[in-house]
Design an enzyme around this catalytic site. Sequence first.
Site, short mmCIF file in Angstrom:
data_model
loop_
_atom_site.label_atom_id
_atom_site.label_comp_id
_atom_site.label_asym_id
_atom_site.label_seq_id
_atom_site.Cartn_x
_atom_site.Cartn_y
_atom_site.Cartn_z
N HIS A 1 0.80 -1.22 0.00
CA HIS A 1 0.00 0.00 0.00
C HIS A 1 0.84 1.28 0.00
O HIS A 1 0.60 2.16 -0.82
CB HIS A 1 -1.07 0.02 1.09
N TYR B 1 1.58 5.12 -2.50
CA TYR B 1 1.86 6.50 -2.10
C TYR B 1 3.24 6.93 -2.57
O TYR B 1 3.49 8.12 -2.78
CB TYR B 1 1.69 6.67 -0.59
N HIS C 1 -9.85 1.11 -10.91
CA HIS C 1 -9.42 2.00 -9.84
C HIS C 1 -7.95 2.40 -10.02
O HIS C 1 -7.61 3.57 -9.98
CB HIS C 1 -9.64 1.34 -8.48
N PHE C 2 -7.06 1.43 -10.22
CA PHE C 2 -5.66 1.86 -10.27
C PHE C 2 -5.29 2.48 -11.60
O PHE C 2 -4.27 3.15 -11.69
CB PHE C 2 -4.67 0.79 -9.78
N HIS C 3 -6.14 2.32 -12.61
CA HIS C 3 -5.86 3.08 -13.83
C HIS C 3 -6.29 4.54 -13.71
O HIS C 3 -5.83 5.37 -14.50
CB HIS C 3 -6.51 2.41 -15.05
N ARG D 1 -10.56 -9.74 -12.20
CA ARG D 1 -9.33 -9.16 -12.73
C ARG D 1 -8.33 -10.28 -12.98
O ARG D 1 -8.56 -11.43 -12.60
CB ARG D 1 -8.75 -8.15 -11.74
N ARG D 2 -7.22 -9.96 -13.60
CA ARG D 2 -6.11 -10.90 -13.78
C ARG D 2 -6.57 -12.24 -14.33
O ARG D 2 -6.15 -13.30 -13.87
CB ARG D 2 -5.45 -11.17 -12.43
#
Lengths: 157, 40, 571
Positions: free
Chosen positions: C238, C242, C389-391, C454-455
């Site tokens: 995580h 950041y 989300h992470f894109h 996903r994946r």
Amino acid sequence: MHLHKFEKIWLIFGIAMLAVFLGIVGVQAFTQGQTPAGGMEKIDPEKVDVTAPFDDPGVHQIDEDTYEVVIKAMAYGYEPSEIKVPAGKEIIFKVTSKDVIHSFTIPNTKVNMMVVPGQVNEKRYTFKEPGTFLILCNEYCGTGHHFMHTEIEVVEE
Amino acid sequence: MKKNKNPHEADLRGTLISVLVVGVLIAVMWAAVYAMYVAL
Amino acid sequence: MIIHSERGPLAGRRTSSAVAGVTAASERKLALWNIGFAYTAFLIGTFCGLLQVFMRNEMIQLPAWLDYYQVLTVHGVTLALVYTTFFIYAFLITGMSKALGSFGPKVARWSWIGFFVAAAGTVWATIEILSGRASVLYTFYAPLKASGWFYVSLALLIIGTWIISFALIAHYVKWRKANPGIMSPLFAFMTISTLAMWIIACLGVVAAVVFMYIPWAFGWVDTINVELSRTLFWFFGHPLVYFWLLPAYMAWYLVVPKLLGTKVFSDSLARLSFLLFILFSIPVGLHHQLTEPGVADFWKFLQVTLTFMVVIPTLMTAFSLFATFEISGRQKGAKGLFGWVSKLPWNDIRFTSLFIAMVFFIPGGAGGIINTSFQLNEMVHNTLWVVGHFHITVGTPVAMTFMGISFWLIPYLTGRTLTKTTKKLAFIQIISWSVGMLFMSTAQHVLGLLGAPRRTQHSNYSDHPTVLGWFDGFFSNTATLALGGIILFFSAMLLMVIVFRLWLIEPRSEKGDLYAEFPIAESDASATPRWLENWWIWIGIAVALILLAYTFPITHMIQDAPPGSKGFINW
């Protein structure tokens, strides 16, 4: 350290919003038992087939309103492959893995469980409507990962 | 319109409204997914 | 004020601003090597992304020696780990040299050593993946077992980043000693915060790799403690996000006000927000493990609460950014509530790219709050929602900020300029990335809510009706995901053209050329409390929070561990 008056208002608003979110999920989780899948029971991943309750996988009625569904996950399938449960009754899913990490996921329900070798994962869920639901693995487990699926049949009480 | 150089006294009404709109967007998205979760 | 001699071929052509110096030639070279490495990874990674969206729609078949999961692993590693990490160090090296003066010989040498160690680790890991010895995805969850050398190469990558990090810290320490009692420049402060967080965060993955994965993969021990290895991974996993985000925040805090012709809104709040990231970005990893056994609900929920805390510095950042916009607009004569919007420099690609990046972070951040909302995580965990989300977190806010930085950082480093033609290309690139990402990430969010995993390579799951719903409608359609992916690939290739032009083709910059400058805004630290720069206080609190959040769950995993798992090679 000086804060602009409007920044104070914004931070109070934002923090209050976060507190409300946290409060809602916290109260729902801990007073209504709506916690995500989990459990502290452990198991020898080499001896899953001979360890209770996984020596007898499948659907077991516990009492009038509760059923237990014991599932073994392995690359690339689940055992047993045929599962039939009633709608409107509480189902306790208990899953573990015989090899790598998998998931036991039923789309369009709250059942989305990581299956970790050495651990028994547990989730309580009540199907509202009968139907045939897809079960799939959504954690990469090898080249055949996308073939890993089965179905659960939910029948009228 | 004030022309104050000190940022702590600056006129930031537009900023306040903008961030509150962002906050409301966040709350709406969260509430939508929460509603979907409860309905399952 | 730092005045230092300029060396090398670029000396004398640049005006030294009053705020800080310029980056010395040797550091420019090091930064360019990092950027070159980053964009090589970007090229490979985005190509793998294109292959994936085609495969998800069964539009292409891969050759027998390559499979979906190898392509996926390379995509994740090259973009999320390599592009970001090397670009970040290029940015930090350039900025630290500008803000604190040129590197001494030791700092310079160790920065180069760190770069080569990290680069060697990366190349080696890529070879292991492509040769089929490590199809374990970039999270490498045990008991899937890659070759031992894969884990060694990962360790090298991390060690390389530590070497550069400590070199930069040494540069900062030297500056502090030479300037007692003065707050460091904000760029340096933010760099040190980011590096402090990174070094602490990596302890988790280093412990897992060195003490668990390597002995197990080489056969020195038979089994591995799976739950512990996952927990140590997410201790790192995580704060990793950041580590990507904070350099983008540095650009938002420091570059944006300069482009708007104003100062940093509040020096002390900017510093405080970075300190809060050191405190709250680490003791939160369990929110990636909410749906798994082996961790009691109490500890999961405690870390959920801490994850909510890490939203606060972002709320502060949002206010600072809007305030910067409004103050600069009003200085330029804007009237009314929103008159300042039209005063923003929309024609300046350096600003517009960063602005779009920030806009994407609004739904990105909101999605993150949903992901960490304890049981709501069951809706989205390991579905395409997370990919969406992470894109729109690392894939756009962070990546597009890095693109926006590239438009001036590469000219700054090569001594070239951004011509009108390239500027037009840059606008097309940024807009196409936004459009492509809007299609792709929206489709991914919707498909995730519909349960698409996903994946996972394309599968019709025995033609179950649920699957039909993933190919129906507009946003609930895997084809829309592919459409977005194709637009994104076009954008990525355009970016490569821009990078190439800025590096080798564009004309040499003239004196006073805006695009060949490193824009850092002034930050008034006169009212900033000194204790904000007492690192031991903040690192101490961070360690205390980590101990609070992790001591009990990890002790339990070790003392009450089930028999371990032997390795599996399922590919």
